[in-house]
Design an enzyme around this catalytic site. Structure first.
Site, mmCIF file in Angstrom:
data_model
loop_
_atom_site.group_PDB
_atom_site.id
_atom_site.type_symbol
_atom_site.label_atom_id
_atom_site.label_comp_id
_atom_site.label_asym_id
_atom_site.label_seq_id
_atom_site.Cartn_x
_atom_site.Cartn_y
_atom_site.Cartn_z
ATOM 1 N N ASP B 141 0.816 -1.224 0.000
ATOM 2 C CA ASP B 141 0.000 0.000 0.000
ATOM 3 C C ASP B 141 0.845 1.267 0.000
ATOM 4 O OD1 ASP B 141 -2.419 -1.333 -0.069
ATOM 5 O OD2 ASP B 141 -2.485 -1.560 2.103
ATOM 6 N N ARG B 302 -0.217 -8.633 -4.953
ATOM 7 C CA ARG B 302 0.772 -8.481 -3.882
ATOM 8 C C ARG B 302 1.687 -9.692 -3.764
ATOM 9 N NH1 ARG B 302 -3.435 -8.758 1.279
ATOM 10 N NH2 ARG B 302 -3.545 -11.030 1.413
#
Lengths: 409, 409
Positions: B141, B302
């Site tokens: 993030d 991710r």
């Protein structure tokens, strides 16, 4: 053929793109000039739509260094098409081909494209117009009959195998928070891509734990029981579903109209296709009270340039070369096929299949490749598919679990 | 510290995994034995949950060749955690650490993990227990303050940039069939990953054509107008949305309860979170009558092992080494940070940030990085982010558009 005069060769791309379709196209553009019979090389913009609209580009006037880049670029450099030809379209295509002296048509595509090829070949034969039509296989769905497998599949299968390994490690790491991870693959009628998720599995506890393919009717109640059972045994469940799962009534699972309240001003009716993966994740949360999430790579699985299979790439070129060779020899109404010569070491060679045996037919996973309980793939499938995804998949590592003895604290 | 006696070093992984977190972990395991002060190296299984339950594994007893594999394996080899510690948990952690003579705690994680570190560090200081607590940043993030960027972001950003290039080529090829393609990225409160979709763009017509980030309120009516306008001009629209888009009332877009009719026997109420991407695709089909589809790579973005940024990988190791060095020197209640020394050529070095300035804070995209019309990123953002994704992105090729003149047909 064609009494010594040069004929134009038209080539088009059709159907859902793949990561290696442009390798086929560029190979055709490189191979064709070797034949004295071939005059202009015309690229049909958006497949047969380009023939109908006379939207064509000159493929002899391309910089070789640009072609080098195009060959490594995913999707379809000429533009693709999903247009379904009617009889009058075929007539129009032949008119355009006559005007441009097209004597060779190569269409790179899947089931629909082979149907288009077959129709045009038959009409040309009926009208006595000398045209060699050769279909060139390309589909991540791998559902064309008459060939061992289809260029495009190996790379998409590699993407799905890697995605399962990666997202599976992610779920394992997050198992105290997430319970179930669902990966939704493409595959409206067949489970070839969902099945490929098994290719990275080395131990029984490795992902995927469950695979569901459209070749078998889907039973939601049974699914819930199975997910719960695997979760009880394993602590987490990695599940792969093909987008086209249907229940025993033939209805798509998760493809339902939904009433969505979108704002404070009232209701809007949205026909959402939530997709089977997201639907099942929601049902698992509700029925089993387990944390569930869904990944849906969508068009990434067919277009990813980073997971191209070297085997797939070579075969994509091979079918391109073979298509030119067949067409120039006047062979028509056929599709280039891939024949597996040996499995270990893997070797394949081009063959041909009559379009009449290919068009409008689908090839499904063999019964013997689906486990009897319908939740996984057998070793026969792995033997079939593993050579197609190219280089060995990476080895991932797990720490040795040497527990530190507890102390009084 | 610790009067010459050796202290144990405990290391844990926490929060959403990344593709390079294990590189950090393995670097810590390799660096720590260089210091005479460090005795046992204890791996906390599932982060702080492992400390609470005394679930720990001995990281000195790992085969170096296995560690080599672990370093290249996505996700979190020790298991991760989303557990939020309370005061009594911190007390319990210190009891366990006392029993195991833990004098160094390294927690590899994001915002929540830094809060955990800060709480434990403060409590240890209050109780006079000698413990060096060092947070090691890791989050796709990229929303941690006090550091130029976070390990994990570069690789996830590379995944999104490549996905946009690939799926964008796919849409361009399918433009006579598909109109709009939406890519939904992670990013609940911040748009760092959605913004990264711009990194592969070389020409104004390249994808993505529109980017929406949670830093700006989302206006659906305006969105529809913009999509229509871009479609009119360009023929197709590639749009990237962060999962956490909110409207001006602060409500998540597309996060709505839905009534789903699931079978012929009646209605079931499912709380589906269709997700903003799929919701907007449905609305585009309905309101604009354009074909729209959505890809949602979910945890793949991710965890993907094939799109690791070499820069990210090196920095992930760098913060691991620095964390050990700081801890052994007795530095505590800090997070290792990354400082950008130069941008061209790119060079970074480790620094430190006090956990008090990091914990429970989020870093957002700078105002100057979002275009004034809120639909794209400025060149300042590209300058910031491009070095982080490692090797140059591939060059894709397009055919030279030499039109073949039409003929009377």
């Amino acid at each position: 053929m064609n009494g010594g005069a040069k004929g134009a060769l038209a080539v088009g791309q059709s159907g859902g793109p793949t990561a290696v379709t442009n390798a086929t196209l560029v190979e055709i553009v490189r191979e064709a000039p070797a034949y004295a019979e071939v005059g202009r090389i015309l690229g049909l913009v958006h497949g047969i739509e380009g023939a109908l609209a006379q939207e064509m580009i000159d493929l002899r006037q391309q910089d070789p260094s640009v072609l080098e880049y195009v060959a490594r670029t995913p999707a379809a450099a000429l533009g693709s098409s999903r247009y379904k030809v009617r009889e009058e379209d075929c007539e129009r295509v032949l008119e355009v081909f006559r005007a441009h002296e097209v004597r060779y048509l190569l269409l790179v595509g899947g089931n629909d494209s082979m149907d288009t090829c077959h129709r045009i070949a038959r009409m040309a034969a009926r009208e006595g117009y000398e045209l060699a039509v050769v279909g060139v296989p390309k589909t991540i769905d791998n559902d064309l009959p008459g060939t061992d497998h289809c260029p495009g599949y190996g790379s998409a299968a590699r993407f799905i195998a890697l995605a399962t390994m990666d997202a599976g490690m992610d779920l394992e790491a997050m198992r105290t928070f997430d319970d179930v991870s669902i990966l939704e693959t493409m595959g409206r009628n067949t489970g070839w891509l969902a099945a490929a998720s098994a290719l990275g599995r080395r131990a029984p506890s490795d992902p995927p734990h469950l695979i569901y393919v459209p070749e078998r009717p889907f039973d939601e109640a049974q699914f819930m029981e199975t997910v719960q059972r695997v979760h009880d045994a394993n602590g987490h469940v990695f599940c792969v579903v093909a987008e086209g799962l249907r229940d025993r009534h033939g209805q798509f699972v998760g493809l339902v109209p939904e009433t969505v309240q979108t704002d404070v001003f009232g209701h809007k009716l949205v026909t959402l296709t939530s997709g089977v993966g997201q639907y099942l994740a929601a049902r698992i949360r509700e029925v089993l009270c387990l944390q569930a999430r869904c990944s849906r790579p969508g068009t990434l699985q067919r277009s990813a340039g980073t997971t191209i299979s070297c085997t797939d790439l070579e075969e994509a070129k091979m079918v391109g070369r073979a298509a030119v060779q067949h067409a120039v020899r006047g062979v028509s109404d056929v599709m280039v096929a891939l024949r597996r010569v040996s499995n270990n070491p893997y070797r394949s060679e081009p063959g041909i299949a009559p379009l009449a045996c290919v068009a409008n037919r689908e090839r499904f996973l063999a019964d013997a490749w689906i486990e009897p309980d319908n939740t996984g793939m057998t070793s026969e499938f792995l033997e079939y598919a593993l050579p197609l995804i190219g280089d060995p998949l990476p080895e991932y590592g797990r720490l040795r679990c040497v527990r530190v003895p507890k102390r009084t604290a």
